[in-house]
Scaffold this motif. Structure first.
Motif, PDB file in Angstrom:
ATOM      1  N   SER A  81      14.630  18.861  14.850  1.00 22.52           N
ATOM      2  CA  SER A  81      13.220  19.014  15.215  1.00 22.52           C
ATOM      3  C   SER A  81      12.772  18.092  16.345  1.00 22.52           C
ATOM      4  N   LYS A  82      13.439  16.981  16.538  1.00 20.96           N
ATOM      5  CA  LYS A  82      13.058  15.946  17.514  1.00 20.96           C
ATOM      6  C   LYS A  82      11.811  15.171  17.072  1.00 20.96           C
ATOM      7  N   ASP A  83      11.276  15.480  15.885  1.00 23.53           N
ATOM      8  CA  ASP A  83      10.144  14.718  15.356  1.00 23.53           C
ATOM      9  C   ASP A  83      10.600  13.307  15.003  1.00 23.53           C
ATOM     10  N   ALA A  84       9.710  12.344  15.179  1.00 26.90           N
ATOM     11  CA  ALA A  84      10.003  10.984  14.743  1.00 26.90           C
ATOM     12  C   ALA A  84      10.019  10.958  13.211  1.00 26.90           C
ATOM     13  N   PHE A  85      10.825  10.117  12.654  1.00 29.54           N
ATOM     14  CA  PHE A  85      10.909   9.949  11.203  1.00 29.54           C
ATOM     15  C   PHE A  85       9.554   9.510  10.655  1.00 29.54           C
ATOM     16  N   ASP A  86       9.226   9.989   9.474  1.00 29.59           N
ATOM     17  CA  ASP A  86       8.002   9.589   8.787  1.00 29.59           C
ATOM     18  C   ASP A  86       8.301   9.521   7.299  1.00 29.59           C
ATOM     19  N   GLU A  87       8.307   8.324   6.749  1.00 31.61           N
ATOM     20  CA  GLU A  87       8.640   8.146   5.338  1.00 31.61           C
ATOM     21  C   GLU A  87       7.595   8.743   4.402  1.00 31.61           C
ATOM     22  N   HIS A  88       6.468   9.189   4.935  1.00 33.64           N
ATOM     23  CA  HIS A  88       5.441   9.801   4.106  1.00 33.64           C
ATOM     24  C   HIS A  88       5.727  11.276   3.810  1.00 33.64           C
ATOM     25  N   ARG A  89       6.677  11.869   4.539  1.00 28.12           N
ATOM     26  CA  ARG A  89       7.102  13.236   4.246  1.00 28.12           C
ATOM     27  C   ARG A  89       8.125  13.196   3.106  1.00 28.12           C
ATOM     28  N   THR A  90       8.223  14.270   2.391  1.00 32.49           N
ATOM     29  CA  THR A  90       9.212  14.362   1.318  1.00 32.49           C
ATOM     30  C   THR A  90      10.610  14.201   1.910  1.00 32.49           C
ATOM     31  N   GLY A  91      11.427  13.411   1.260  1.00 32.53           N
ATOM     32  CA  GLY A  91      12.792  13.159   1.727  1.00 32.53           C
ATOM     33  C   GLY A  91      13.070  11.662   1.740  1.00 32.53           C
ATOM     34  N   LEU A  92      13.802  11.230   2.696  1.00 30.10           N
ATOM     35  CA  LEU A  92      14.210   9.836   2.802  1.00 30.10           C
ATOM     36  C   LEU A  92      13.020   8.905   3.009  1.00 30.10           C
ATOM     37  N   ASP A  93      12.984   7.791   2.285  1.00 26.17           N
ATOM     38  CA  ASP A  93      11.973   6.762   2.508  1.00 26.17           C
ATOM     39  C   ASP A  93      12.544   5.669   3.403  1.00 26.17           C
ATOM     40  N   HIS A  94      13.711   5.145   3.048  1.00 26.75           N
ATOM     41  CA  HIS A  94      14.394   4.154   3.870  1.00 26.75           C
ATOM     42  C   HIS A  94      15.836   4.006   3.393  1.00 26.75           C
ATOM     43  N   VAL A  95      16.643   3.349   4.210  1.00 27.04           N
ATOM     44  CA  VAL A  95      18.022   3.014   3.846  1.00 27.04           C
ATOM     45  C   VAL A  95      18.091   1.499   3.741  1.00 27.04           C
ATOM     46  N   GLY A  96      18.589   1.002   2.610  1.00 27.62           N
ATOM     47  CA  GLY A  96      18.708  -0.434   2.397  1.00 27.62           C
ATOM     48  C   GLY A  96      20.161  -0.874   2.429  1.00 27.62           C
ATOM     49  N   PHE A  97      20.420  -1.944   3.188  1.00 30.50           N
ATOM     50  CA  PHE A  97      21.758  -2.536   3.266  1.00 30.50           C
ATOM     51  C   PHE A  97      21.761  -3.821   2.449  1.00 30.50           C
ATOM     52  N   SER A  98      22.742  -3.981   1.574  1.00 32.66           N
ATOM     53  CA  SER A  98      22.834  -5.139   0.693  1.00 32.66           C
ATOM     54  C   SER A  98      23.418  -6.347   1.414  1.00 32.66           C
ATOM     55  N   VAL A  99      22.758  -7.479   1.286  1.00 32.73           N
ATOM     56  CA  VAL A  99      23.311  -8.744   1.772  1.00 32.73           C
ATOM     57  C   VAL A  99      23.444  -9.689   0.575  1.00 32.73           C
ATOM     58  N   GLY A 100      24.358 -10.644   0.678  1.00 36.42           N
ATOM     59  CA  GLY A 100      24.717 -11.457  -0.472  1.00 36.42           C
ATOM     60  C   GLY A 100      23.802 -12.608  -0.827  1.00 36.42           C
ATOM     61  N   SER A 101      22.986 -13.072   0.111  1.00 35.25           N
ATOM     62  CA  SER A 101      22.177 -14.257  -0.171  1.00 35.25           C
ATOM     63  C   SER A 101      20.991 -14.330   0.785  1.00 35.25           C
ATOM     64  N   HIS A 102      20.064 -15.210   0.459  1.00 33.03           N
ATOM     65  CA  HIS A 102      18.915 -15.435   1.344  1.00 33.03           C
ATOM     66  C   HIS A 102      19.390 -16.016   2.681  1.00 33.03           C
ATOM     67  N   ALA A 103      20.410 -16.873   2.649  1.00 32.69           N
ATOM     68  CA  ALA A 103      20.949 -17.443   3.889  1.00 32.69           C
ATOM     69  C   ALA A 103      21.503 -16.341   4.793  1.00 32.69           C
ATOM     70  N   GLU A 104      22.190 -15.367   4.205  1.00 34.14           N
ATOM     71  CA  GLU A 104      22.712 -14.246   4.990  1.00 34.14           C
ATOM     72  C   GLU A 104      21.561 -13.391   5.538  1.00 34.14           C
ATOM     73  N   LEU A 105      20.509 -13.250   4.755  1.00 30.26           N
ATOM     74  CA  LEU A 105      19.328 -12.513   5.208  1.00 30.26           C
ATOM     75  C   LEU A 105      18.724 -13.201   6.442  1.00 30.26           C
ATOM     76  N   GLU A 106      18.679 -14.517   6.421  1.00 28.97           N
ATOM     77  CA  GLU A 106      18.183 -15.276   7.577  1.00 28.97           C
ATOM     78  C   GLU A 106      19.059 -15.034   8.814  1.00 28.97           C
ATOM     79  N   GLN A 107      20.371 -14.950   8.607  1.00 29.58           N
ATOM     80  CA  GLN A 107      21.277 -14.664   9.722  1.00 29.58           C
ATOM     81  C   GLN A 107      21.003 -13.279  10.300  1.00 29.58           C
ATOM     82  N   TRP A 108      20.726 -12.304   9.434  1.00 33.12           N
ATOM     83  CA  TRP A 108      20.417 -10.964   9.920  1.00 33.12           C
ATOM     84  C   TRP A 108      19.092 -10.929  10.669  1.00 33.12           C
ATOM     85  N   ALA A 109      18.127 -11.709  10.224  1.00 32.05           N
ATOM     86  CA  ALA A 109      16.850 -11.788  10.954  1.00 32.05           C
ATOM     87  C   ALA A 109      17.109 -12.299  12.368  1.00 32.05           C
ATOM     88  N   GLN A 110      17.954 -13.312  12.486  1.00 29.34           N
ATOM     89  CA  GLN A 110      18.309 -13.872  13.795  1.00 29.34           C
ATOM     90  C   GLN A 110      19.030 -12.830  14.657  1.00 29.34           C
TER      91      GLN A 110
END
Length: 132
Positions: free
Chosen positions: A65-94
């Motif tokens: 469709s070329k439409d931008a994603f919208d989590e308010h439509r039925t279907g996918l809301d988001h994809v979550g990737f697991s990280v092991g710790s808060h320190a690793e989360l900080e590294q991903w933010a960086q």
């Protein structure tokens, strides 16, 4: 019988080349598979993530469709990737900041902490870790 875990996620994207470049930078790796499906109905680019998970990008030969994603439509809301710790989360933010990917910083809740961000098609993504 136990319910099986996820083996792969496949997202439909508007521009496969743009998204492949973006996800390659995010994952720090090139795709392991780039091909048209046998019947010619779609093209996919697939990345191998740690733990045996596959992450695919699909284009439907100009029929998407070329439409931008919208989590308010039925279907996918988001994809979550697991990280092991808060320190690793900080590294991903960086890393997200270094890649020029906008994000909301680390948000904490009683059930864990996460960083939310979006891909070029506005698909909602996050890095998540449970409470410490």
């Amino acid at each position: 019988m136990a319910f099986p875990g996820l083996q792969h996620v496949a997202l439909t994207v508007a521009d496969i080349e743009r998204s492949t470049t973006w996800y390659s930078a995010l994952f720090g790796a090139d795709p392991v598979l780039v091909e048209d499906e046998e019947g010619g109905r779609f093209h996919h680019t697939v990345f191998a993530l740690d733990g045996g998970m596959l992450f695919g990008l699909h284009t439907h030969q100009g029929r998407e469709s070329k439409d931008a994603f919208d989590e308010h439509r039925t279907g996918l809301d988001h994809v979550g990737f697991s990280v092991g710790s808060h320190a690793e989360l900080e590294q991903w933010a960086q890393k997200l900041t270094e890649l020029g990917i906008a994000h909301d910083g680390i948000k904490k809740a009683h059930y864990g902490s996460a960083i939310s961000f979006r891909d070029p098609d506005n698909i909602a993504l996050e890095f998540f870790t449970g409470p410490e």
